[in-house]
Every structure is written in structure tokens, then in C-alpha cells.
Enzyme design. Structure first.
Site, short mmCIF file in Angstrom:
data_model
loop_
_atom_site.label_atom_id
_atom_site.label_comp_id
_atom_site.label_asym_id
_atom_site.label_seq_id
_atom_site.Cartn_x
_atom_site.Cartn_y
_atom_site.Cartn_z
N ARG A 123 111.99 95.37 38.96
CA ARG A 123 112.48 96.72 39.23
C ARG A 123 113.95 96.72 39.67
NH1 ARG A 123 111.81 100.72 43.76
NH2 ARG A 123 111.46 102.79 42.85
N ILE B 36 114.36 107.11 40.01
CA ILE B 36 113.35 106.13 39.61
C ILE B 36 112.17 106.35 40.55
CG2 ILE B 36 114.45 104.32 41.02
CD1 ILE B 36 113.34 102.26 39.03
N SER B 37 111.00 106.55 39.98
CA SER B 37 109.85 106.97 40.78
C SER B 37 109.45 105.92 41.81
CB SER B 37 108.64 107.26 39.88
OG SER B 37 108.85 108.42 39.12
N GLN B 38 108.83 106.39 42.88
CA GLN B 38 108.25 105.52 43.90
C GLN B 38 107.22 104.61 43.23
OE1 GLN B 38 106.25 107.81 46.88
NE2 GLN B 38 105.53 106.04 48.03
#
Length: 219
Positions: free
Chosen positions: A39, A65-67
Site C-alpha cells: 500500500r 485512498i480508502s481505509q
């Protein structure tokens, strides 16, 4: 993999997987994918320490950017089988796409913002991942390449977005979509049992960036 992935990064991913387990994610395939995808490559190097915290983070074009928990939760609900054709509505950074690819999906991913799509395609190429990237109005789905085994929407949608997407599912397929207003959405899983029978399940509340387009929130 043409990106830097150090022992430190791998250790940080293992810690993130432990956190997700503690939060109730038990799908081993999803946890393995989270533990595999680097990530940190989606972050500028100065923000490296933030990459494996369980939180969303700003990226280009006013998006996030999503959790990781959200990515894991949606991926778990989608229940991806190897070889499944999945439509992702909202490419964003490309991180969710990587998780789907690690799960063995054949991914079609559509992004409203051309710059984001281009950046994600370049990044995934460097990482050795391959998906079908499209630029366009994902709120309409993409029937030209359907029907799909699953559709995952990574932006907050109004209720009108559901019908056109369900039509693009195969029988037995699932739509995972956060539905609500611009501030908060409830995660829904909509299963297409037959052409006439649809089953809807409701899960936790989340907060996503808005889905833009004809069946989303107008830009």
C-alpha cells in the site's frame, strides 16, 4: 514487482492484518491480499509511515485512498472467486483493484477522473498487475463488458445508482455499494438470485467520497 518493498514495509503490513483481524475481518483470502499488496507505493515517500495505518488518506484530484478496513470489508462482502469478472466503479488510487486482483478476479475498473485512471494504470503496471482500465461515468456501470459476477462501488451513491448496476449482474452475482447522502452511507450487499428476485442486506455505516455521474451526484 518493480517497486521498493522492504522488510519494514512487510512488517507494517503484518501489523495492519492483525488490526483488521481484531476489527472482525476473518476472510483469510482478503487478509492475505491485504498482507501482500504494498500500500505504501500509493503514498509519497514522506508519508510512508501513514501507509499501513488503518485510515483513509488524501490522494490526487480531491479523492482518498480508502481505509484498509473499508477495503477489506467490501472485499469480504463481495466474496470473490478466482476467475470472477468484477466491475469496480471508482478506480481511485488503484489499491482496491490490487486487492481484487490478488483474490483472483478479472477486473474491469472505471474512473470518472481521467488523471486518476492514468496514474493508477501506471502504478499497477509497475507492480505487475493487469486490469482493464476505463475512463467514464461509472454510475452507469459498463454494460459493454458485462454481465459481471460482482460489482463493487467505491464511492458514496444515491439510491438511484442501484438499478442500472443490478441489471449488469449475472444471476448469482453481487453488488456491493455504499448508499446514502453526501455525508454518510450504509453499506449494502445486493444479491441477484434470479432475474426477478433480488435480496438486499444492510451493513455498517461508512463515509465515502461522492459517486459522480448520471446516477450519482452531479459534478
Amino acid at each position: 514487482m518493480g517497486v521498493k518493498d522492504s522488510y519494514k514495509h512487510k512488517g507494517m503490513r503484518r501489523s495492519l492484518v492483525r488490526i483488521l483481524r481484531e476489527k472482525g475481518i476473518v476472510n483469510e483470502g482478503v487478509l492475505e491480499a491485504i498482507g501482500t499488496v504494498p500500500r505504501h507505493v500509493f503514498f509519497d515517500e514522506i508519508f510512508d509511515s501513514h501507509a499501513y495505518q488503518d485510515k483513509a488518506f488524501p490522494i490526487a484530484e480531491g479523492q482518498t485512498i480508502s481505509q484498509p478496513y473499508t477495503v477489506a470489508f467490501q472485499s469480504d462482502l463481495l466474496d470473490v472467486k478466482p476467475g470472477a469478472k468484477i466491475l469496480e466503479v471508482g478506480t481511485g488510487s488503484g489499491y482496491q483493484c490490487c486487492i481484487l486482483l490478488e483474490l483472483g478476479a478479472d477486473v474491469v475498473t472505471i474512473e470518472y477522473k481521467e488523471k486518476l485512471s492514468m496514474l493508477a494504470k501506471q502504478m499497477l503496471g509497475k507492480m505487475g498487475y493487469h486490469a482493464h482500465f476505463l475512463v467514464g461515468d461509472g454510475s452507469n456501470g459498463y454494460p459493454q463488458l458485462g454481465p459481471y459476477d460482482g460489482i463493487i462501488v467505491t464511492a458514496g451513491a444515491p439510491i438511484r445508482a442501484i438499478d442500472p448496476l443490478v441489471k449488469q449482474l449475472k444471476v448469482g452475482g453481487k453488488l456491493i455499494i455504499p448508499v446514502g447522502d453526501l455525508k454518510s452511507q450504509k453499506m449494502l450487499r445486493i444479491s441477484k438470485i434470479s432475474e426477478q428476485q433480488i435480496v438486499q442486506e444492510e451493513f455498517n455505516n461508512f463515509a465515502f467520497v461522492p459517486l459522480l455521474g448520471d446516477n450519482g451526484w452531479k459534478n
